[in-house]
Scaffold this motif. Structure first.
Motif, PDB file in Angstrom:
ATOM      1  N   GLU A 199       0.833  -1.205   0.000  1.00  0.00           N
ATOM      2  CA  GLU A 199       0.000   0.000   0.000  1.00  0.00           C
ATOM      3  C   GLU A 199       0.869   1.257   0.000  1.00  0.00           C
ATOM      4  OE1 GLU A 199      -2.630  -0.534   3.341  1.00  0.00           O
ATOM      5  OE2 GLU A 199      -3.663  -2.211   2.362  1.00  0.00           O
ATOM      6  N   PRO A 200       0.259   2.414  -0.314  1.00  0.00           N
ATOM      7  CA  PRO A 200       1.046   3.653  -0.421  1.00  0.00           C
ATOM      8  C   PRO A 200       1.897   3.964   0.813  1.00  0.00           C
ATOM      9  CG  PRO A 200      -1.119   3.990  -1.379  1.00  0.00           C
ATOM     10  CD  PRO A 200      -1.142   2.615  -0.772  1.00  0.00           C
ATOM     11  N   TRP A 201       1.427   3.587   2.006  1.00  0.00           N
ATOM     12  CA  TRP A 201       2.232   3.892   3.207  1.00  0.00           C
ATOM     13  C   TRP A 201       3.545   3.095   3.219  1.00  0.00           C
ATOM     14  CZ3 TRP A 201       3.427   0.092   6.816  1.00  0.00           C
ATOM     15  CH2 TRP A 201       2.675  -1.083   6.777  1.00  0.00           C
ATOM     16  N   GLN A 202       3.666   2.072   2.345  1.00  0.00           N
ATOM     17  CA  GLN A 202       4.891   1.272   2.294  1.00  0.00           C
ATOM     18  C   GLN A 202       5.850   1.747   1.181  1.00  0.00           C
ATOM     19  OE1 GLN A 202       2.188  -2.099   2.099  1.00  0.00           O
ATOM     20  NE2 GLN A 202       3.254  -3.074   3.814  1.00  0.00           N
ATOM     21  N   ALA A 203       5.664   3.006   0.753  1.00  0.00           N
ATOM     22  CA  ALA A 203       6.459   3.538  -0.358  1.00  0.00           C
ATOM     23  C   ALA A 203       7.958   3.527  -0.069  1.00  0.00           C
ATOM     24  CB  ALA A 203       5.995   4.962  -0.676  1.00  0.00           C
ATOM     25  N   ASP A 204       8.355   3.823   1.165  1.00  0.00           N
ATOM     26  CA  ASP A 204       9.788   3.805   1.523  1.00  0.00           C
ATOM     27  C   ASP A 204      10.405   2.441   1.223  1.00  0.00           C
ATOM     28  OD1 ASP A 204      10.483   6.258   2.422  1.00  0.00           O
ATOM     29  OD2 ASP A 204      10.040   5.839   4.551  1.00  0.00           O
ATOM     30  N   THR A 239      11.025   7.865  -2.642  1.00  0.00           N
ATOM     31  CA  THR A 239       9.780   7.573  -1.919  1.00  0.00           C
ATOM     32  C   THR A 239       8.573   8.215  -2.602  1.00  0.00           C
ATOM     33  OG1 THR A 239      10.995   7.377   0.141  1.00  0.00           O
ATOM     34  CG2 THR A 239       8.638   7.756   0.328  1.00  0.00           C
ATOM     35  N   ALA A 240       8.726   9.445  -3.106  1.00  0.00           N
ATOM     36  CA  ALA A 240       7.576  10.138  -3.716  1.00  0.00           C
ATOM     37  C   ALA A 240       7.094   9.397  -4.966  1.00  0.00           C
ATOM     38  CB  ALA A 240       7.954  11.573  -4.054  1.00  0.00           C
ATOM     39  N   ARG A 292       5.468   6.182  -3.927  1.00  0.00           N
ATOM     40  CA  ARG A 292       4.114   6.409  -3.387  1.00  0.00           C
ATOM     41  C   ARG A 292       3.128   6.662  -4.528  1.00  0.00           C
ATOM     42  NH1 ARG A 292       5.076  10.342  -0.037  1.00  0.00           N
ATOM     43  NH2 ARG A 292       5.569   8.967   1.692  1.00  0.00           N
ATOM     44  N   LEU A 333       2.300   3.321  -6.092  1.00  0.00           N
ATOM     45  CA  LEU A 333       1.409   2.529  -5.235  1.00  0.00           C
ATOM     46  C   LEU A 333       0.018   3.161  -5.166  1.00  0.00           C
ATOM     47  CD1 LEU A 333       3.874   1.558  -2.360  1.00  0.00           C
ATOM     48  CD2 LEU A 333       2.958   0.074  -4.151  1.00  0.00           C
ATOM     49  N   GLN A 334      -0.038   4.494  -5.187  1.00  0.00           N
ATOM     50  CA  GLN A 334      -1.344   5.161  -5.135  1.00  0.00           C
ATOM     51  C   GLN A 334      -2.153   4.868  -6.408  1.00  0.00           C
ATOM     52  OE1 GLN A 334      -2.548   6.867  -2.350  1.00  0.00           O
ATOM     53  NE2 GLN A 334      -4.446   6.531  -3.486  1.00  0.00           N
TER      54      GLN A 334
END
Ligand SMILES: CC(C)(COP(=O)(O)OP(=O)(O)OC[C@H]1O[C@@H](n2cnc3c(N)ncnc32)[C@H](O)[C@@H]1OP(=O)(O)O)[C@@H](O)C(=O)NCCC(=O)NCCS
Length: 188
Positions: free
Chosen positions: A16-21, A47-48, A51, A54-55
């Motif tokens: 999910e987007p919160w796991q972008a790192d 990361t951006a 994200r 993933l978004q």
């Protein structure tokens, strides 16, 4: 949401987007291995951008038009799977996959793809699952073969990546060709 055991210590799970790192770090480590084959690996640079990638899939999941999953081995993110396309109206979907070099050779992607085919055909009633692959990508073609897919032809010069145009073979499996009992089993 689909999640599945893939054998000892291995699982297919949400990404999910919160796991972008975590995705950005994975992509940095595996970039050389992924960029010959995967357009998104050219775009995910930090990361951006991870994200944003993933978004896009979170939005597709909300719209029921695509999905993304991580593959974890002993908790570590070692790969991923996508329904790059998922169309209930058309009754078809397209899968994509990647692994870190060190996670290859264990059947993780074949088993993950098996779980995703099961879900697409069994739970969602789709009629057709596609796997699009460069004719030069022998390990990925081997996955399509192991899944019992048929090569239907080659789209020539169909997309640009890394300044070059690429061909893609279309491999596909129809619902009545999917024999779950022959599917790769999580435990070997
Ligand atoms: C394509 C890719 C995912 C294939 O990885 P892979 O590890 O070969 O595929 P699997 O996880 O299904 O593993 C299959 C391998 O594990 C072996 N294996 C071991 N146990 C297994 C089991 N229980 N079931 C199936 N295969 C098993 C197979 O024999 C095979 O190895 P081999 O090719 O040496 O015979 C990987 O090479 C990759 O990430 N490449 C870069 C990105 C890419 O090309 N993505 C696809 C774009 S179309």
């Amino acid at each position: 949401m689909l999640s599945a055991p893939l054998g000892p210590g291995a699982e297919l799970c949400p990404l999910e987007p919160w796991q972008a790192d975590e995705l950005a770090a994975f992509t940095d480590r595996a970039r050389e291995h992924l960029t010959p084959w995967l357009p998104w690996a050219h775009d995910v640079k930090d990361t951006a951008s991870a994200r944003a990638f993933l978004q896009r899939y979170a939005d597709r999941q909300a719209a029921d038009t695509g999905r993304i999953y991580g593959i974890r081995l002993d908790g570590e993110l070692v790969g991923g799977m996508i329904y790059r396309i998922f169309s209930v109206p058309q009754g078809s979907c397209e899968l994509g996959a990647w692994l870190a070099p060190g996670a290859q050779g264990r059947g993780l992607v074949t088993r993950a793809a098996g779980a995703m085919i099961d879900w697409a055909i069994g739970a969602r009633g789709l009629a057709r699952v596609e796997w699009l692959v460069s004719p030069l990508n022998a390990p990925s073609i081997a996955v399509a073969r192991r899944l019992g897919m048929t090569c239907e032809g080659t789209m020539r010069s169909v997309f640009a990546m890394g300044g070059t145009r690429h061909d893609l073979q279309v491999w596909a499996l129809l619902a009545d060709e999917w024999h779950k009992e022959n599917a790769p089993h999580p435990h070997g």
